[in-house]
Design a protein around this motif. Structure first.
Motif, PDB file in Angstrom:
ATOM      1  N   ILE A 123       1.986  21.053   2.572  1.00 16.52           N
ATOM      2  CA  ILE A 123       2.525  19.792   2.058  1.00 16.52           C
ATOM      3  C   ILE A 123       1.365  18.912   1.605  1.00 16.52           C
ATOM      4  N   GLN A 124       1.399  18.473   0.373  1.00 14.39           N
ATOM      5  CA  GLN A 124       0.291  17.714  -0.202  1.00 14.39           C
ATOM      6  C   GLN A 124       0.656  16.242  -0.300  1.00 14.39           C
ATOM      7  N   THR A 125      -0.084  15.431   0.407  1.00 17.97           N
ATOM      8  CA  THR A 125       0.202  13.998   0.475  1.00 17.97           C
ATOM      9  C   THR A 125      -0.918  13.208  -0.196  1.00 17.97           C
ATOM     10  N   TRP A 126      -0.572  11.964  -0.580  1.00 16.74           N
ATOM     11  CA  TRP A 126      -1.476  11.120  -1.359  1.00 16.74           C
ATOM     12  C   TRP A 126      -1.474   9.706  -0.791  1.00 16.74           C
ATOM     13  N   SER A 127      -2.483   8.958  -1.188  1.00 19.28           N
ATOM     14  CA  SER A 127      -2.514   7.521  -0.904  1.00 19.28           C
ATOM     15  C   SER A 127      -3.044   6.809  -2.142  1.00 19.28           C
ATOM     16  N   ALA A 128      -2.642   5.546  -2.307  1.00 20.63           N
ATOM     17  CA  ALA A 128      -3.062   4.800  -3.498  1.00 20.63           C
ATOM     18  C   ALA A 128      -2.960   3.316  -3.226  1.00 20.63           C
ATOM     19  N   GLU A 129      -3.746   2.551  -3.973  1.00 24.89           N
ATOM     20  CA  GLU A 129      -3.644   1.108  -3.987  1.00 24.89           C
ATOM     21  C   GLU A 129      -3.245   0.681  -5.394  1.00 24.89           C
ATOM     22  N   MET A 130      -3.086  -0.635  -5.600  1.00 23.47           N
ATOM     23  CA  MET A 130      -2.603  -1.092  -6.895  1.00 23.47           C
ATOM     24  C   MET A 130      -3.618  -0.830  -8.004  1.00 23.47           C
ATOM     25  N   THR A 152       0.846  -1.186   0.000  1.00 21.03           N
ATOM     26  CA  THR A 152       0.000   0.000   0.000  1.00 21.03           C
ATOM     27  C   THR A 152       0.885   1.241   0.000  1.00 21.03           C
ATOM     28  N   LEU A 153       0.388   2.286  -0.623  1.00 18.61           N
ATOM     29  CA  LEU A 153       1.090   3.571  -0.636  1.00 18.61           C
ATOM     30  C   LEU A 153       0.257   4.559   0.157  1.00 18.61           C
ATOM     31  N   SER A 154       0.637   4.769   1.391  1.00 15.33           N
ATOM     32  CA  SER A 154      -0.142   5.658   2.249  1.00 15.33           C
ATOM     33  C   SER A 154       0.694   6.052   3.455  1.00 15.33           C
ATOM     34  N   VAL A 155       0.413   7.220   4.000  1.00 16.14           N
ATOM     35  CA  VAL A 155       1.039   7.654   5.243  1.00 16.14           C
ATOM     36  C   VAL A 155       0.371   6.896   6.387  1.00 16.14           C
ATOM     37  N   PRO A 156       1.118   6.153   7.199  1.00 17.64           N
ATOM     38  CA  PRO A 156       0.499   5.390   8.282  1.00 17.64           C
ATOM     39  C   PRO A 156      -0.250   6.305   9.250  1.00 17.64           C
ATOM     40  N   SER A 157      -1.411   5.869   9.669  1.00 22.64           N
ATOM     41  CA  SER A 157      -2.195   6.640  10.641  1.00 22.64           C
ATOM     42  C   SER A 157      -3.150   5.706  11.366  1.00 22.64           C
ATOM     43  N   ILE A 158      -3.210   5.863  12.707  1.00 22.10           N
ATOM     44  CA  ILE A 158      -4.112   5.058  13.516  1.00 22.10           C
ATOM     45  C   ILE A 158      -4.624   5.926  14.658  1.00 22.10           C
ATOM     46  N   SER A 159      -5.870   5.724  15.038  1.00 16.06           N
ATOM     47  CA  SER A 159      -6.500   6.480  16.130  1.00 16.06           C
ATOM     48  C   SER A 159      -7.015   5.517  17.192  1.00 16.06           C
ATOM     49  N   LEU A 160      -6.676   5.806  18.450  1.00 19.70           N
ATOM     50  CA  LEU A 160      -7.137   5.024  19.595  1.00 19.70           C
ATOM     51  C   LEU A 160      -8.082   5.895  20.421  1.00 19.70           C
ATOM     52  N   PHE A 161      -9.174   5.289  20.944  1.00 26.94           N
ATOM     53  CA  PHE A 161     -10.195   6.059  21.633  1.00 26.94           C
ATOM     54  C   PHE A 161     -10.424   5.498  23.037  1.00 26.94           C
ATOM     55  N   SER A 190      -5.783   9.051  -4.168  1.00 22.34           N
ATOM     56  CA  SER A 190      -6.575  10.001  -3.387  1.00 22.34           C
ATOM     57  C   SER A 190      -5.682  11.005  -2.676  1.00 22.34           C
ATOM     58  N   SER A 191      -6.165  12.241  -2.588  1.00 20.62           N
ATOM     59  CA  SER A 191      -5.451  13.285  -1.862  1.00 20.62           C
ATOM     60  C   SER A 191      -5.753  13.163  -0.377  1.00 20.62           C
ATOM     61  N   LEU A 192      -4.701  13.120   0.445  1.00 21.87           N
ATOM     62  CA  LEU A 192      -4.884  13.120   1.887  1.00 21.87           C
ATOM     63  C   LEU A 192      -5.026  14.547   2.419  1.00 21.87           C
ATOM     64  N   THR A 193      -4.416  15.482   1.697  1.00 20.07           N
ATOM     65  CA  THR A 193      -4.473  16.885   2.123  1.00 20.07           C
ATOM     66  C   THR A 193      -5.856  17.472   1.876  1.00 20.07           C
ATOM     67  N   TRP A 233       7.684   6.735 -11.030  1.00 23.19           N
ATOM     68  CA  TRP A 233       7.437   7.500  -9.810  1.00 23.19           C
ATOM     69  C   TRP A 233       7.803   6.648  -8.597  1.00 23.19           C
ATOM     70  N   PHE A 234       7.913   7.314  -7.443  1.00 27.19           N
ATOM     71  CA  PHE A 234       8.078   6.577  -6.188  1.00 27.19           C
ATOM     72  C   PHE A 234       7.368   7.343  -5.074  1.00 27.19           C
ATOM     73  N   TYR A 235       7.085   6.633  -4.001  1.00 23.87           N
ATOM     74  CA  TYR A 235       6.295   7.157  -2.889  1.00 23.87           C
ATOM     75  C   TYR A 235       7.196   7.324  -1.677  1.00 23.87           C
ATOM     76  N   GLN A 236       7.171   8.502  -1.072  1.00 27.66           N
ATOM     77  CA  GLN A 236       8.028   8.761   0.084  1.00 27.66           C
ATOM     78  C   GLN A 236       7.297   9.659   1.066  1.00 27.66           C
ATOM     79  N   ASP A 237       6.975   9.099   2.227  1.00 30.71           N
ATOM     80  CA  ASP A 237       6.325   9.855   3.308  1.00 30.71           C
ATOM     81  C   ASP A 237       5.084  10.591   2.818  1.00 30.71           C
ATOM     82  N   GLY A 238       4.303   9.942   1.985  1.00 28.14           N
ATOM     83  CA  GLY A 238       3.058  10.542   1.514  1.00 28.14           C
ATOM     84  C   GLY A 238       3.188  11.341   0.234  1.00 28.14           C
ATOM     85  N   LEU A 239       4.418  11.637  -0.190  1.00 28.09           N
ATOM     86  CA  LEU A 239       4.645  12.423  -1.396  1.00 28.09           C
ATOM     87  C   LEU A 239       4.838  11.500  -2.594  1.00 28.09           C
ATOM     88  N   ILE A 240       4.292  11.890  -3.743  1.00 33.87           N
ATOM     89  CA  ILE A 240       4.520  11.173  -4.990  1.00 33.87           C
ATOM     90  C   ILE A 240       5.572  11.934  -5.766  1.00 33.87           C
TER      91      ILE A 240
END
Length: 650
Positions: free
Chosen positions: A615-622, A446-455, A627-630, A576-583
């Motif tokens: 800073i504009q970040t993205w996520s993508a699947e194969m 997966t190409l995405s910035v890791p993110s998790i929320s605990l409640f 999708s824009s995260l920003t 292209w390559f993916y680095q910390d959310g940037l394409i």
């Protein structure tokens, strides 16, 4: 094989305390090993291959009584000559194609000469190769100063040797060399005549060397000491093919043969990471039909017809990695090993017809029934919902990717996430001594910035903790570890019961868990980490036009770059390559994909300095939109019309 016994399963830094007689016998059960003259893997070396051997004080160490004052030694009966081993190292650890680089100057300077196979005469214009420095990238090599393996060999392991002294010679010349790889036997269970194979062999049933005293009439069993090989039914790499990975094949049934016929073998020389293959469907014989259906594959496919692709294939293009194609579904029937290159027709991949029903990349995880990679073994390239009931996992090797091991079938029960490494015991895998692995799963890319929320409350309510990186201890970071609900926003995560990644583990892909105690039977989360993946290069393809996202024009003095979708592109401009959310584009690694002007439908994207705010970040699947995260709700598209995009790893 009598007397006191020392059993070695791993490296021994200091073996000098061992009490050994002048002559000892050694049985190498598995793998390649090196005996060192001194502790800490120093001094002279002796290479040991699998099998039995008898040695007498090879390092010529003499332990004698002290001399008298007049310099005369004491009586010889009081002098005791004994076998002294300084240290022991297991040398064959990986599955890479052997590679050694020889340099004419010290410190890897000058034009290098590269060897990946045996060379019985490495001389150039009649002269041995001068090698003032050496780099061994893979394999265990025996290097001889004279051609045709004459003289005492030097044993070189993986690593760098910046000077002749570093690899133990005064005259740094190489006349011949070879790696240790495969042993074949003419009878089952590794008995009878044996022969070592270190490179591609078109026909090992024929006596090709008049001096060769051991030649084979048939193959009864095989030991693969390193590398991944293809065994072929007929000479010249023809006939039915069989994948031979590291391990033992005690008869023809183990390697999946129809019978004991096996005449030739070749090594797979491919980078097994980031596999990508394109299959071209056999068109129907109808006049006027020009459209060609293609199938881009990046993972194991048990039945190609489930993806609207016919089982009849005209040609195949392997862009990266190594693959196995099967004549039947669920990875059964005849198998065809596909390395990088273009296969114009079925004859090119060794088949008599165009039928290809399932495919899988060679991405290995190997499970062993005994510790230290011994006993029976199972090899997998893809998800496995149920392991054989009779098999118990006691050690494991992860060759590529990250894998999740489950204690129950169908990917349920307690989990253990393993990345590329050797795991010689259950403890090294994080498992208890009573653990039983019943299913395994490959972590998807997966190409995405890791993110998790605990409640702090159920239903994703109450106090919220959102993180994008590993947390060794929630309590130590100042948070409460009392968690009642969890939301994985992006990427894959591992939640651990205790701090420092101890206790029970839970592998989670994007999901909302409204009641964590009910889901996990735990009230707390001690630590967690995202499953990080290696940097991978890819292309972005528009599903309707088939064109690729690329950068237009040169980038030598680029301050901003125009991004287009085009069929014809300059080399690397569509990589292209993916680095910390940037394409980012491979041709301009300091710039990234950004939206210019007002953020609205049909706004253009360009390459711009990554220092630009926001800073504009993205996520993508194969397959699917980038999708824009920003700017949530916005996707990368062509002319504002939503199309299907797919990522191709290159």
């Amino acid at each position: 094989m009598c007397g006191q016994r020392f059993e070695v399963r791993g490296d021994v830094i200091d073996a000098t305390p061992w009490e050994l007689q002048e002559t000892i016998s050694i049985r190498v059960v598995r793998g390649g090993w090196v005996l060192y003259e001194k502790p800490d893997f120093k001094g002279e070396k002796i290479a040991l291959d699998e099998g039995d051997i008898e040695l007498t004080c090879p390092f010529e160490q003499l332990q004698s009584g002290q001399q008298e004052e007049n310099g005369e030694p004491r009586d010889e009966k009081k002098s005791e000559r004994r076998f002294i081993i300084g240290s022991i190292r297991r040398a064959v650890r990986d599955y890479s194609v052997p590679e050694i680089c020889l340099f004419p100057e010290e410190n890897a300077e000058g034009k290098k000469v590269v060897f990946r196979d045996t060379s019985e005469d490495a001389r150039i214009f009649g002269f041995p190769i001068k090698a003032n420095s050496v780099i061994v990238n893979a394999g265990l090599w025996l290097v001889f100063a004279q051609p045709f393996f004459q003289g005492v060999p030097r044993i070189l392991e993986v690593g760098g040797y910046p000077s002749p002294a570093a690899w133990g010679v005064e005259q740094p010349y190489v006349g011949s060399l070879h790696p240790l790889k495969v042993v074949i036997y003419d009878k089952p269970y590794f008995t009878g005549k044996s022969r070592t194979i270190t490179s591609n062999m078109k026909d090992f049933m024929t006596r090709t060397d008049p001096q060769q005293t051991v030649f084979m009439y048939n193959v009864g069993s095989i030991r693969v000491l390193g590398g991944i090989w293809v065994g072929c039914e007929k000479e010249g790499f023809r006939g039915n093919q069989y994948l031979l990975e590291e391990g033992e094949y005690h008869d023809w049934r183990v390697w999946g043969g129809r019978d004991s016929e096996l005449r030739s073998v070749r090594i797979i020389q491919a980078d097994l990471t980031d596999p990508l293959m394109v299959m071209f469907e056999q068109p129907e014989e109808e006049e006027g039909v020009t459209e060609e259906n293609t199938f881009e594959v990046t993972e194991a496919i048990p039945d190609v017809e489930l993806f609207n692709y016919k089982a009849s294939t005209r040609s195949i293009h392997v862009l990266s990695g190594a693959w196995i194609a099967y004549s039947h579904v669920d990875y059964s029937g005849n198998q065809y090993i596909l390395e990088k290159g273009f296969y114009n027709n079925c004859a090119d991949w060794g088949s008599k017809d165009t039928r290809v029903c399932s495919v899988q990349p060679i991405l290995l995880i190997i499970l062993y029934s005994e510790p230290d990679f011994k006993g029976e073994s199972l090899r997998f390239h893809h998800h496995q919902g149920a392991l054989p009931d009779t098999f118990t996992t006691r050690s494991c090797r992860v060759v590529a990717g990250s894998w999740v091991l489950y204690e129950n079938t169908q990917f349920s029960g307690d989990t253990y996430v393993l990345s590329e490494d050797d795991y010689p015991s259950l403890a090294s895998m994080g498992c208890s001594s009573s653990c039983s692995i019943r299913s395994i799963k490959l972590v998807p890319m997966t190409l995405s910035v890791p993110s998790i929320s605990l409640f702090g409350l159920e239903g994703l309510e109450g106090r919220e903790i959102t993180v994008d990186t590993e947390v060794v201890s929630l309590v130590r970071e100042g948070f409460s570890n009392h968690i009642l609900s969890v939301r994985v926003n992006s990427s894959s995560w591992v939640l651990c019961e205790h701090s420092k990644y101890r206790g029970r583990q839970f592998f989670l892909e994007p999901i909302e868990i409204t009641n964590w105690p009910k889901f996990s039977s735990l009230q707390t989360v001690g630590s967690m980490f995202p499953v990080r993946q290696k940097r991978r290069f890819f292309r972005v393809k528009n599903g309707e036009s088939g064109h690729f996202l690329s950068v237009q024009g040169g980038v030598e003095e680029m301050k901003s770059g125009r991004v287009v979708v085009s069929q014809e592109v300059d080399p690397s401009s569509d990589v292209w390559f993916y680095q910390d959310g940037l394409i980012k584009n491979k041709m301009a690694p300091t710039m990234c994909l950004q939206v210019m002007g007002n953020v609205e439908p049909a706004a253009k994207v360009v390459l711009w300095s990554e220092t630009r705010q926001p800073i504009q970040t993205w996520s993508a699947e194969m397959k699917g939109p980038c999708s824009s995260l920003t700017f949530p709700g916005m996707v990368l598209d062509v002319k504002g019309v939503r199309r299907t995009l797919s990522l191709q790893v290159v």
